[in-house]
Design an enzyme around this catalytic site. Structure first.
Site, PDB file in Angstrom:
ATOM      1  N   SER A 118      22.767  19.845  -4.398  1.00  0.00           N
ATOM      2  CA  SER A 118      24.209  19.982  -4.146  1.00  0.00           C
ATOM      3  C   SER A 118      24.819  18.598  -4.267  1.00  0.00           C
ATOM      4  O   SER A 118      24.601  17.742  -3.403  1.00  0.00           O
ATOM      5  CB  SER A 118      24.464  20.498  -2.724  1.00  0.00           C
ATOM      6  OG  SER A 118      23.774  21.693  -2.494  1.00  0.00           O
ATOM      7  N   LYS A 161      29.626  25.554  -4.845  1.00  0.00           N
ATOM      8  CA  LYS A 161      28.799  25.169  -3.691  1.00  0.00           C
ATOM      9  C   LYS A 161      29.663  24.465  -2.628  1.00  0.00           C
ATOM     10  O   LYS A 161      29.474  24.682  -1.423  1.00  0.00           O
ATOM     11  CB  LYS A 161      27.658  24.261  -4.153  1.00  0.00           C
ATOM     12  CG  LYS A 161      26.800  23.690  -3.045  1.00  0.00           C
ATOM     13  CD  LYS A 161      25.989  24.741  -2.297  1.00  0.00           C
ATOM     14  CE  LYS A 161      25.252  24.117  -1.113  1.00  0.00           C
ATOM     15  NZ  LYS A 161      24.442  25.065  -0.366  1.00  0.00           N
ATOM     16  N   LYS A 171      27.209  14.959   4.033  1.00  0.00           N
ATOM     17  CA  LYS A 171      27.217  14.595   2.603  1.00  0.00           C
ATOM     18  C   LYS A 171      28.062  15.594   1.811  1.00  0.00           C
ATOM     19  O   LYS A 171      28.912  15.217   1.011  1.00  0.00           O
ATOM     20  CB  LYS A 171      25.763  14.564   2.129  1.00  0.00           C
ATOM     21  CG  LYS A 171      25.510  14.332   0.674  1.00  0.00           C
ATOM     22  CD  LYS A 171      25.339  15.564  -0.171  1.00  0.00           C
ATOM     23  CE  LYS A 171      24.163  16.431   0.188  1.00  0.00           C
ATOM     24  NZ  LYS A 171      23.978  17.585  -0.689  1.00  0.00           N
TER      25      LYS A 171
HETATM   26  P1  NAD Z   1      15.068  17.129   1.498  1.00  0.00           P
HETATM   27  O1  NAD Z   1      15.538  15.809   1.958  1.00  0.00           O
HETATM   28  O2  NAD Z   1      14.150  17.936   2.350  1.00  0.00           O
HETATM   29  O3  NAD Z   1      14.366  16.979   0.053  1.00  0.00           O
HETATM   30  C1  NAD Z   1      14.705  16.020  -0.906  1.00  0.00           C
HETATM   31  C2  NAD Z   1      13.426  15.538  -1.560  1.00  0.00           C
HETATM   32  O4  NAD Z   1      13.768  14.623  -2.598  1.00  0.00           O
HETATM   33  C3  NAD Z   1      12.508  14.800  -0.595  1.00  0.00           C
HETATM   34  O5  NAD Z   1      11.197  15.366  -0.645  1.00  0.00           O
HETATM   35  C4  NAD Z   1      12.505  13.352  -1.104  1.00  0.00           C
HETATM   36  O6  NAD Z   1      11.275  12.690  -0.918  1.00  0.00           O
HETATM   37  C5  NAD Z   1      12.806  13.576  -2.576  1.00  0.00           C
HETATM   38  N1  NAD Z   1      13.385  12.414  -3.240  1.00  0.00           N
HETATM   39  C6  NAD Z   1      14.403  11.623  -2.831  1.00  0.00           C
HETATM   40  N2  NAD Z   1      14.647  10.653  -3.743  1.00  0.00           N
HETATM   41  C7  NAD Z   1      13.756  10.840  -4.749  1.00  0.00           C
HETATM   42  C8  NAD Z   1      13.518  10.175  -5.974  1.00  0.00           C
HETATM   43  N3  NAD Z   1      14.228   9.119  -6.339  1.00  0.00           N
HETATM   44  N4  NAD Z   1      12.526  10.636  -6.770  1.00  0.00           N
HETATM   45  C9  NAD Z   1      11.786  11.717  -6.411  1.00  0.00           C
HETATM   46  N5  NAD Z   1      11.967  12.388  -5.243  1.00  0.00           N
HETATM   47  C10 NAD Z   1      12.940  11.960  -4.440  1.00  0.00           C
HETATM   48  O7  NAD Z   1      16.383  17.976   1.136  1.00  0.00           O
HETATM   49  P2  NAD Z   1      16.514  19.552   0.940  1.00  0.00           P
HETATM   50  O8  NAD Z   1      16.904  20.175   2.241  1.00  0.00           O
HETATM   51  O9  NAD Z   1      15.351  20.060   0.181  1.00  0.00           O
HETATM   52  O10 NAD Z   1      17.843  19.588   0.035  1.00  0.00           O
HETATM   53  C11 NAD Z   1      17.822  19.255  -1.335  1.00  0.00           C
HETATM   54  C12 NAD Z   1      19.205  19.604  -1.899  1.00  0.00           C
HETATM   55  O11 NAD Z   1      19.452  21.001  -1.701  1.00  0.00           O
HETATM   56  C13 NAD Z   1      20.346  18.835  -1.220  1.00  0.00           C
HETATM   57  O12 NAD Z   1      21.328  18.528  -2.161  1.00  0.00           O
HETATM   58  C14 NAD Z   1      20.858  19.850  -0.209  1.00  0.00           C
HETATM   59  O13 NAD Z   1      22.232  19.636   0.113  1.00  0.00           O
HETATM   60  C15 NAD Z   1      20.639  21.159  -0.953  1.00  0.00           C
HETATM   61  N6  NAD Z   1      20.491  22.349  -0.122  1.00  0.00           N
HETATM   62  C16 NAD Z   1      19.729  22.317   1.019  1.00  0.00           C
HETATM   63  C17 NAD Z   1      19.627  23.477   1.791  1.00  0.00           C
HETATM   64  C18 NAD Z   1      18.812  23.490   3.067  1.00  0.00           C
HETATM   65  O14 NAD Z   1      18.970  24.451   3.856  1.00  0.00           O
HETATM   66  N7  NAD Z   1      17.961  22.518   3.324  1.00  0.00           N
HETATM   67  C19 NAD Z   1      20.271  24.648   1.406  1.00  0.00           C
HETATM   68  C20 NAD Z   1      20.982  24.656   0.231  1.00  0.00           C
HETATM   69  C21 NAD Z   1      21.091  23.506  -0.528  1.00  0.00           C
END
Ligand code: NAD
Length: 294
Positions: free
Chosen positions: A95, A170, A238
């Site tokens: 997102s 979104k 964010k």
């Molecule tokens: P998270 O922080 O759990 O996962 C992000 C992952 O990206 C982590 O494992 C981190 O190590 C990795 N990462 C960060 N920088 C990196 C890089 N440079 N290279 C490789 N890996 C890297 O976040 P999440 O909850 O999985 O959310 C991910 C996206 O999905 C976000 O944009 C969030 O807003 C969206 N989202 C989350 C949810 C939720 O309920 N958690 C629901 C819908 C959408």
């Protein structure tokens, strides 16, 4: 189809597992080696860096926190865009700000790479079940090409318009969820202070007009004091920052979003940034001195 995937956090990890279950050839990378090892144990190939995921891949997916992460992984030093095959497709499922989606797509077009923005809604439980709602922006023919692949992660896959439209949708989703959680917190606090148990309120109204998916998911968490994420306050801050930026760019009025953003910032300062966004109820508890309970 060979797929590269970068970002295996709360959402990316179960999404990767569902692609593996569907039989795709998946090569994965995350800066956290432990999650890479976990997904590799489920059948994926582990890449040593982000670029390696693009080797022979028809499509590269990202599930990263925000725009700067996507930009740096795809277009920064050692960016993936420069080594993807011409004619390959990049699908960003994070997102991010739709303005950034459009800019990243324009830069990738210079490498001959198509892009879809395909953020998701539904949280970890639906990521695990493969029943996310996926909102997609991009060319119609590219959408048709990857719709089936996306459907292994989501129960609904809807094209909302050209690239950027997925993330605009979104942002709309995140406005509705944030304000809904605040309304639920406000109502349960009022109800308990006025002498009615939150559980009774929830049971009585959940089937009526006020009922919602947000209420069903978040009211039990508030009553059980279970604020394990889920979706973290910091990620919602964010998203609301991206809403405020996007709203400014098109002169859209967002007074309610601005208020909930202030509440979330207070919670962040209180050390609740890593808690689930249902912790918004604590903002009301702070004002009222009344803790919601069953
Ligand atoms: P998270 O922080 O759990 O996962 C992000 C992952 O990206 C982590 O494992 C981190 O190590 C990795 N990462 C960060 N920088 C990196 C890089 N440079 N290279 C490789 N890996 C890297 O976040 P999440 O909850 O999985 O959310 C991910 C996206 O999905 C976000 O944009 C969030 O807003 C969206 N989202 C989350 C949810 C939720 O309920 N958690 C629901 C819908 C959408």
């Amino acid at each position: 189809m060979k797929i590269g995937m970068i970002g295996l956090g709360i959402m990316g990890k179960p999404m990767a597992r569902n692609l593996l279950k569907a039989g795709y050839d998946l090569c994965v990378f995350d800066v956290n080696p432990a999650v890479v090892a976990e997904v590799a144990a489920a059948g994926a190939t582990a890449a040593a860096n982000a670029r390696e995921t693009a080797k022979n891949a028809e499509v590269v997916l990202t599930m990263l926190p925000n725009s700067p992460h996507v930009r740096s992984v795809m277009l920064g030093k050692d960016g993936v865009g420069a080594v993807m095959e011409r004619g390959a497709t990049f699908i960003d499922m994070s997102s991010i700000n739709p303005i950034d989606s459009r800019e990243i797509a324009a830069e990738l077009a210079g490498y001959g790479i198509e892009m879809l923005d395909a953020p998701v809604s539904g949280g970890e439980p639906k990521a695990i079940d493969g029943t996310l709602s996926i909102m997609v922006g991009g060319k119609l023919e590219v959408f048709h090409k990857y719709r089936e692949m996306l459907s292994h992660m989501g129960a609904s896959v809807v094209r909302c318009g050209e690239v950027g439209a997925g993330n605009v949708t979104k942002l709309c989703n995140q406005v509705i969820v944030a304000i809904n959680i605040a309304a639920l917190s406000e109502a349960l606090t009022l109800g308990q202070l006025a002498g009615v148990a939150p559980e009774a309120i929830f049971e009585a109204i959940r089937g009526g007009l006020a009922g919602s998916t947000v209420m069903n998911a978040k009211a039990p968490m508030m009553m059980d004091r279970d604020f394990k994420p889920g979706f973290r306050i910091d990620l919602h801050i964010k998203d609301l920052n991206n809403v405020l930026d996007a709203a400014k760019s098109v002169d859209a009025p967002v007074p309610l979003t601005a208020q909930v953003m202030e509440m979330m910032k207070v919670l962040h300062k209180d050390g609740e940034g890593i808690s689930d966004h249902s912790v918004l109820v604590k903002f009301y508890e702070k004002l009222s001195g009344e803790e919601i309970h069953r």
